[in-house]
Design an enzyme around this catalytic site. Structure first.
Site, mmCIF file in Angstrom:
data_model
loop_
_atom_site.group_PDB
_atom_site.id
_atom_site.type_symbol
_atom_site.label_atom_id
_atom_site.label_comp_id
_atom_site.label_asym_id
_atom_site.label_seq_id
_atom_site.Cartn_x
_atom_site.Cartn_y
_atom_site.Cartn_z
ATOM 1 N N ASP B 132 0.856 -1.186 0.000
ATOM 2 C CA ASP B 132 0.000 0.000 0.000
ATOM 3 C C ASP B 132 0.890 1.234 0.000
ATOM 4 O O ASP B 132 1.498 1.573 1.017
ATOM 5 C CB ASP B 132 -0.908 0.013 1.233
ATOM 6 C CG ASP B 132 -1.972 -1.089 1.194
ATOM 7 O OD1 ASP B 132 -1.761 -2.080 0.450
ATOM 8 O OD2 ASP B 132 -2.994 -0.965 1.894
ATOM 9 N N LYS B 195 -6.845 3.275 -3.395
ATOM 10 C CA LYS B 195 -7.246 3.262 -1.990
ATOM 11 C C LYS B 195 -7.418 4.706 -1.526
ATOM 12 O O LYS B 195 -6.666 5.579 -1.926
ATOM 13 C CB LYS B 195 -6.166 2.524 -1.192
ATOM 14 C CG LYS B 195 -6.353 2.506 0.309
ATOM 15 C CD LYS B 195 -5.257 1.652 0.981
ATOM 16 C CE LYS B 195 -5.229 1.865 2.483
ATOM 17 N NZ LYS B 195 -4.143 1.124 3.146
ATOM 18 N N LYS B 231 -10.183 0.119 -2.497
ATOM 19 C CA LYS B 231 -10.112 -0.083 -1.055
ATOM 20 C C LYS B 231 -10.373 1.226 -0.310
ATOM 21 O O LYS B 231 -9.518 2.099 -0.274
ATOM 22 C CB LYS B 231 -8.730 -0.632 -0.667
ATOM 23 C CG LYS B 231 -8.547 -0.799 0.847
ATOM 24 C CD LYS B 231 -7.204 -1.442 1.184
ATOM 25 C CE LYS B 231 -6.943 -1.411 2.688
ATOM 26 N NZ LYS B 231 -5.619 -1.937 3.035
#
Lengths: 523, 295
Positions: B132, B195, B231
């Site tokens: 991430d 995300k 996400k």
């Protein structure tokens, strides 16, 4: 791969690591295979409870503060459009009943309501508004049962808005002198009011609230297929102690409305409905000293420019044409989309339509409910057939719809033109025609090329374009970057054959008062 | 690449969100959603105080969310800092649960590209299955899109086999138009997932932001045929919120995205609320939170 600070790893070591990882990935995929498949997910039935709702199987008329007995010899049925089954029976008001109602209204006007202080009228209107809010859930369920509209709409839009109109006009009741400065304001007397079946309680509020605020009394005829919330509303009036005769309700078909229009005891007629009936009413009252407001049909253009926010514009279409099954006089039923974005807009719209849920009006997830009546269902089907004969291409969303009751799938008609009947005439159903344009001027010309002029919508990211186009559209309402938004403070009404007079806002008071110049007040 | 500026009407977005939130998800459809939400969860701990013990507990919770019910699925991944990856990987080695690691000078991203790349390589080397990363918001807001793009592209390369989730930190981007542009940029540069947030900045994931990102994913799929995951992270604490996000995914992207391969929740406290709702659906009664393990 770049430099490593922790030193290089030998090729064999790296190879081994990768091998282990590959094996691990395969293993873990095996383990998780079943859990990573996309699921099929349908929303379970989520019905609004009807346990708390009571209504009679048979109703009389509401005249002079009391319900008359149900008269089986003059009975007519009202069905639940979601099932086609009988919901309740009403009494059809004949000429004599209409006369009794008008006389009761006259008596109430002359003896009481026309001369009491505005603040007292306001007090009653506030009571109505509060009581509607208190009983909102009950009215919402009844509205959906009787008219077929989704509970989501009757709960979130119809009933709250109806209460809002009563609140708004309650506030004006003792401030009429400020609404019309330097004028002497007096009420008209008895108002005959005829309302349609698409927003039964909301249209009742639009009519009764300003009339009462200005000191008039009312004889109201609801639509033949949707009398239930109006009848329930009369029970509410009894509960709040509104003086007898101020509001009288006569149920029945068009014939009952005709008696009312032709009665010589009325001072004003307010009508919402079709342009055809509106014209007949104009003829009937010609030469008589009767004020009138007419809110009639429409064929609104929904104009999407290529610089618009397309996702929101597509959502706006859903609100413009699929709201209330398209039974909306100001519906945006003609999509005009600039050629550069037309394909994408249609594609996005089809995707959005695929997520619309058509079905049981009382299911909280229903987006599009039941068509109001078999008659209207036939009309819509007839128009779509005409469109197909004229060469239109038809897209309808898929999915199950109930086998009984009156339902029509949200429909797009493409490959249509300005000369097509489906583009010219009001269909009053969930049917959208799609046309393209190239220039701003072409969009304006096409939008205005109709006998109607109730509402239009403009979608663009450019503020200057909104004003440029908006000022040239010949309609009572122009929405920009939104559609079908209503507010008690905003006037609503039509240009051309969409009607005359305004309802809502301070402008909505004018059709319910006499104004005389008050020279002294001016000085 | 040419970056389009897509106009977005914030009021219209909010209306769409409200409509999505008005869906009423009950009975078996609710159970289905709770099951899916649990399987889509990235159980997260990203604190300076994360010790080996804390990570161990988190991993156990990931594998056995609630021992009372045997059929409860495990979560999709645990998300930790790079220096805890090895441990997490070790604990989870016999499970299907992935280890995700934040990297690239998380959460601010205020470091040199070299250091960010090293951060990523280290996490991957330690065994991270998913990375991430954060974008350079300063560069993005000053209009240096090329720099942001190049960073993502190089980090993607450094990820090798690991899946790359690109954190836009939407709470710092200032407008939905920027969110859309950053989403497009990240996907063009090679993101596997986009995300919303690090969880360190407020607001974190919001429904309007997620709607705009899902629309970006849908349009990217339409344009390129590539399927990108999503996400939302931070601020998702209740089952109700999670279910509303799932409704959004279904209605904007379709059921194809209703899988942990393409949608994840980044959350730390959501799991227990999901479990509590689950038990309630099964038994008809709410259990005390005391019956659910903290971590």
């Amino acid at each position: 791969m770049g430099k490593r600070k922790d030193g290089p790893i030998s090729v064999s070591k790296l190879f081994f690591k990768r091998l282990v990882r590959t094996i691990n990935i395969i293993m873990s995929q095996k383990k998780s295979d079943s859990s990573t498949m996309p699921i099929h997910w349908e929303y379970a039935h989520a019905p609004e409870s009807t346990d708390h709702v009571q209504y009679e199987m048979q109703y009389g008329l509401f005249i002079d503060g009391a319900f008359s007995d149900y008269d089986p010899s003059k009975s007519f049925d009202s069905v639940n459009p979601a099932t086609g089954e009988l919901l309740y029976q009403c009494t059809q008001a004949d000429e004599k009943d209409v006369d009794t109602a008008v006389k009761a209204a006259r008596k109430a006007y002359e003896e009481h309501w026309g001369s009491i202080k505005g603040s007292i009228r306001g007090k009653y209107l506030y009571r109505i508004a509060r009581m509607l809010q208190e009983r909102a859930r009950e009215f919402a369920v009844l509205e959906s049962l009787d008219g077929g509209k989704p509970i989501r709409e009757s709960r979130d839009i119809d009933i709250p808005l109806a209460a809002a109109y009563f609140f708004y006009y309650a506030g004006w009741a003792d401030k009429l002198a400020y609404a019309f400065p330097a004028k002497k304001v007096t009420p008209l007397g008895v108002c005959g009011q005829i309302i349609p079946w698409n927003f039964p309680l909301l249209m009742l509020a639009w009519k009764i609230a300003p009339a009462l605020a200005c000191g008039n009394t009312v004889v109201l005829k609801p639509a033949e297929t949707t009398s239930l919330t109006a009848l329930k509303f009369c029970e509410l009036l009894q509960d709040i102690g509104l003086p007898n005769g101020v509001v009288n309700l006569i149920t029945g078909p068009g014939q009952t409305g005709e008696y009312l229009v032709n009665h010589d005891g009325i001072d004003k007629i307010a009508f919402t409905g079709s342009t055809g009936v509106g014209k007949k009413i104009q003829q009937s009252i010609a030469g008589r000293n009767i004020k009138s407001t007419l809110e009639l049909g429409g064929k609104g253009a929904y104009i999407i420019f290529e610089d618009a926010s397309l996702n929101e514009a597509v959502e706006g279409i859903v609100n413009a044409i699929f709201f209330n099954q398209g039974h909306v006089c100001c519906a945006g039923s003609r999509l005009l989309v600039q050629e550069g974005v037309a394909d994408r807009v249609i594609e996005l719209l089809k995707q959005r339509m695929a997520t619309l849920i058509v079905g049981d009006p009382l299911d909280k997830n229903t987006d599009v409910g039941a068509i109001n009546s078999q008659n209207q269902l036939n009309t819509i089907q007839r128009y779509v057939d005409i469109g197909l004969e004229e060469g239109a291409e038809c897209f309808q969303c898929e999915g199950n719809i109930p086998s009984s009751g009156f339902y029509f799938r949200p429909t797009l008609l493409t490959n249509v033109s300005q000369s097509s009947k489906v583009v010219q005439e009001e269909i009053f159903g969930p049917v959208l025609t799609v046309q393209t344009f190239r220039t701003t001027q072409e969009a304006i010309d096409k939008a205005n090329n109709t006998p109607y002029g109730l509402a239009n919508g403009i979608w663009t990211d450019k503020g200057s374009k909104i004003f440029h186009v908006g000022s040239q559209l010949r309609s009572g309402v122009v929405w920009s970057n939104t559609y079908n938004k209503f507010d008690p403070t905003s006037p609503f009404g039509g240009y051309k054959e969409s009607g005359k007079g305004r309802e809502g806002g301070v402008q909505g008071l004018a059709p319910y008062v006499h104004l005389e110049s008050n020279v002294e007040a001016e000085i | 690449m040419i970056l389009d500026r897509i106009p977005i009407d914030a009021i219209g977005v909010q209306e769409r969100v409200d409509r999505i939130c008005s869906r009423s998800i009950k009975k078996e459809s609710k159970l289905q959603a709770l099951d899916l939400a649990l399987r889509m969860m990235d159980l997260t701990t990203l604190e300076g105080s994360d010790s080996a013990g804390k990570v161990r507990q988190l991993c156990n919770k990931a594998m056995h969310p609630y021992t009372e019910l045997p059929n409860i699925p495990s979560v999709a991944a645990v998300c930790v800092y790079p220096n805890r990856v090895k441990l997490a990987k070790e604990i989870l080695k016999d499970s299907a649960i992935n280890v995700a690691s934040v990297a690239t000078a998380f959460p601010s991203g205020m470091s040199s590209l070299e250091i960010k790349l090293d951060d990523v390589r280290y996490a991957v080397q330690e065994g991270a299955d998913e990375i991430d990363m954060v974008i350079s918001r300063g560069a993005f807001l000053s209009g240096d899109y090329a720099l942001v793009y190049d960073e993502i592209a190089q980090i993607k390369e450094a990820c090798a086999h690991a899946h790359l989730k690109v954190i836009l930190e939407t709470g710092e981007l200032g407008s939905l138009e920027h969110v859309r542009m950053a989403s497009d940029l990240a996907m063009e540069a090679g993101a596997d997932f986009i995300k919303t947030s690090t969880g360190k900045i407020q607001p974190a994931a919001t429904m309007p932001v997620v709607l705009v990102m899902l629309q970006a994913i849908r349009d990217f799929h339409h344009k390129t045929g590539k399927t990108i995951g999503m996400k939302p992270a931070g601020g998702i604490r209740t089952s109700k919120q999670a279910i509303q996000y799932l409704v959004m995914v279904k209605e904007i992207l379709g059921e194809k995205w209703l899988t942990p391969d393409l949608f994840r929740f980044g959350a730390s406290s959501l799991a227990n609320d999901v479990l509590m709702q689950w038990v309630k659906e099964k038994t008809g009664r709410y259990q005390s939170l005391n019956y659910f393990s903290n971590d």
